[in-house]
Design an enzyme around this catalytic site. Structure first.
Site, mmCIF file in Angstrom:
data_model
loop_
_atom_site.group_PDB
_atom_site.id
_atom_site.type_symbol
_atom_site.label_atom_id
_atom_site.label_comp_id
_atom_site.label_asym_id
_atom_site.label_seq_id
_atom_site.Cartn_x
_atom_site.Cartn_y
_atom_site.Cartn_z
ATOM 1 N N TYR A 148 0.848 -1.208 0.000
ATOM 2 C CA TYR A 148 0.000 0.000 0.000
ATOM 3 C C TYR A 148 0.878 1.250 0.000
ATOM 4 C CZ TYR A 148 -3.425 3.396 1.864
ATOM 5 O OH TYR A 148 -4.239 4.491 2.073
HETATM 6 N N1 LIG Z 1 -8.963 5.405 6.004
HETATM 7 C C1 LIG Z 1 -7.734 5.895 6.163
HETATM 8 O O1 LIG Z 1 -7.165 5.845 7.272
HETATM 9 C C2 LIG Z 1 -7.012 6.555 5.015
HETATM 10 C C3 LIG Z 1 -5.817 7.249 5.301
HETATM 11 C C4 LIG Z 1 -5.124 7.843 4.254
HETATM 12 C C5 LIG Z 1 -5.598 7.765 2.973
HETATM 13 N N2 LIG Z 1 -6.761 7.071 2.704
HETATM 14 C C6 LIG Z 1 -7.189 7.001 1.308
HETATM 15 O O2 LIG Z 1 -8.470 7.590 1.181
HETATM 16 C C7 LIG Z 1 -9.163 7.021 0.068
HETATM 17 C C8 LIG Z 1 -10.547 6.603 0.511
HETATM 18 O O3 LIG Z 1 -10.385 5.597 1.504
HETATM 19 P P1 LIG Z 1 -11.461 5.345 2.656
HETATM 20 O O4 LIG Z 1 -10.766 5.489 3.939
HETATM 21 O O5 LIG Z 1 -12.690 6.117 2.396
HETATM 22 O O6 LIG Z 1 -11.687 3.780 2.438
HETATM 23 P P2 LIG Z 1 -12.990 2.902 2.256
HETATM 24 O O7 LIG Z 1 -14.033 3.305 3.212
HETATM 25 O O8 LIG Z 1 -12.466 1.507 2.249
HETATM 26 O O9 LIG Z 1 -13.494 3.299 0.781
HETATM 27 C C9 LIG Z 1 -12.752 2.968 -0.343
HETATM 28 C C10 LIG Z 1 -13.568 3.411 -1.543
HETATM 29 O O10 LIG Z 1 -12.815 3.132 -2.735
HETATM 30 C C11 LIG Z 1 -13.651 2.400 -3.606
HETATM 31 N N3 LIG Z 1 -12.898 1.560 -4.526
HETATM 32 C C12 LIG Z 1 -11.981 0.602 -4.257
HETATM 33 N N4 LIG Z 1 -11.518 0.062 -5.392
HETATM 34 C C13 LIG Z 1 -12.154 0.704 -6.411
HETATM 35 C C14 LIG Z 1 -12.101 0.605 -7.807
HETATM 36 N N5 LIG Z 1 -11.302 -0.287 -8.434
HETATM 37 N N6 LIG Z 1 -12.887 1.417 -8.552
HETATM 38 C C15 LIG Z 1 -13.688 2.328 -7.946
HETATM 39 N N7 LIG Z 1 -13.823 2.455 -6.630
HETATM 40 C C16 LIG Z 1 -13.043 1.652 -5.864
HETATM 41 C C17 LIG Z 1 -14.537 1.581 -2.682
HETATM 42 O O11 LIG Z 1 -15.653 1.072 -3.401
HETATM 43 P P3 LIG Z 1 -16.398 -0.330 -3.011
HETATM 44 O O12 LIG Z 1 -17.443 0.031 -2.005
HETATM 45 O O13 LIG Z 1 -16.926 -0.816 -4.313
HETATM 46 O O14 LIG Z 1 -15.342 -1.243 -2.432
HETATM 47 C C18 LIG Z 1 -14.876 2.644 -1.666
HETATM 48 O O15 LIG Z 1 -15.866 3.502 -2.155
HETATM 49 C C19 LIG Z 1 -8.283 5.866 -0.416
HETATM 50 O O16 LIG Z 1 -7.530 6.267 -1.531
HETATM 51 C C20 LIG Z 1 -7.373 5.597 0.770
HETATM 52 O O17 LIG Z 1 -6.153 4.987 0.399
HETATM 53 C C21 LIG Z 1 -7.473 6.485 3.701
#
Ligand SMILES: NC(=O)c1ccc[n+]([C@@H]2O[C@H](COP(=O)([O-])OP(=O)(O)OC[C@H]3O[C@@H](n4cnc5c(N)ncnc54)[C@H](OP(=O)(O)O)[C@@H]3O)[C@@H](O)[C@H]2O)c1
Length: 241
Positions: A148
């Site tokens: 990641y």
């Molecule tokens: N949570 C954290 O602590 C954190 C910290 C730093 C950065 N981020 C970043 O923030 C962003 C959002 O993460 P989140 O925390 O909101 O995570 P999350 O709740 O797991 O949501 C991830 C989202 O990405 C979508 N997704 C995954 N693969 C995809 C694909 N191939 N095409 C289109 N949509 C896809 C998922 O859709 P489905 O529902 O279909 O799976 C979901 O809507 C990510 O880039 C993550 O790396 C998160």
């Protein structure tokens, strides 16, 4: 870049940070928000936030055909949020090869292919912005998240290349580096986390104020300050986590 009257597209808009980006865009006066998701049925409650302004969009960022279709369906976009991402745990010597490929497919190639598809659209619409949601661990590796981290560090480098390539076309490119956020992604990890609504609000503020690198929460702000002072110390600290 002003959010008011912009036309935005958010990938991964059905939950987590993506969902809150849609909420924040509506609050900030976006004219229209295309909400992308792999399963449009999961967008029903988001559509109900403002049925006139929220347009559900079938979009898997690893599927070039769907990316090409989204360009045709959303030709008025001037603000792209490359938010979709996946995290799979595992150390660098053990994480299975297919998990590495999957994370690079979504976190690097997905963002890049969306940027390539939408840059000409945004330029044709008079300029705008691309916002790549990265992570704090793009700056220094947390070994338990090895693939990641690597996919997001690559996406950070790509963000800088995009910035250089697109500035003359009137397209600003933002990188967002959140710390731990309270979404499904870190559901099993017990640590202090920021709410995705706070992250989304900070992203809107960063875009409006032209901050290219956005550190949207206390953890990321503090660690970025420490990293600027002594990046080896942060690397060593993360290595023990
Ligand atoms: N949570 C954290 O602590 C954190 C910290 C730093 C950065 N981020 C970043 O923030 C962003 C959002 O993460 P989140 O925390 O909101 O995570 P999350 O709740 O797991 O949501 C991830 C989202 O990405 C979508 N997704 C995954 N693969 C995809 C694909 N191939 N095409 C289109 N949509 C896809 C998922 O859709 P489905 O529902 O279909 O799976 C979901 O809507 C990510 O880039 C993550 O790396 C998160």
């Amino acid at each position: 870049m002003k959010i008011l009257n912009s036309t935005a597209l958010v990938t991964g808009a059905n939950r987590g940070i993506g969902r809150e980006l849609v909420v924040a865009l509506l609050k900030s006066g976006a004219k229209r928000v295309y909400a992308g998701a792999r399963d449009v049925k999961t967008l029903e409650t988001i559509k109900q936030l403002d049925p006139a302004r929220v347009i559900p969009l079938l979009l898997d960022v690893t599927n070039q055909e769907l990316i090409d279709t989204s360009v045709k369906v959303a030709p008025d976009v001037n603000l792209l949020f490359n938010n979709a991402g996946i995290l799979e745990f595992g150390g660098i010597l053990e994480v299975p090869a297919d998990k590495i490929v999957r994370q690079f497919g979504t976190n690097f190639h997905g963002k890049l292919n969306m940027a390539r598809a939408f840059a000409p659209i945004i330029e044709a619409n008079g300029g705008g912005a691309i916002v790549n949601v990265l992570t704090l661990v793009a700056l220094a590796s947390m070994p338990g998240l090895s693939a990641y981290n690597a996919s997001k560090a690559a996406a950070w480098s790509m963000t800088q290349s995009l910035r250089a390539a697109l500035s003359a076309k009137g397209i600003a490119v933002f990188g967002v580096f959140p710390g731990a956020v309270d979404t499904d992604m870190l559901a099993g990890v017990d640590m202090p986390k920021t709410s995705p609504a706070v992250i989304a609000a900070a992203i809107m503020q960063g875009i409006e104020s032209g901050l290219e690198d956005i550190f949207p929460d206390p953890m990321s702000t503090q660690l970025y300050a420490a990293w600027k002072l002594d990046h080896k110390a942060v690397e060593k600290q993360f290595a023990t986590m």
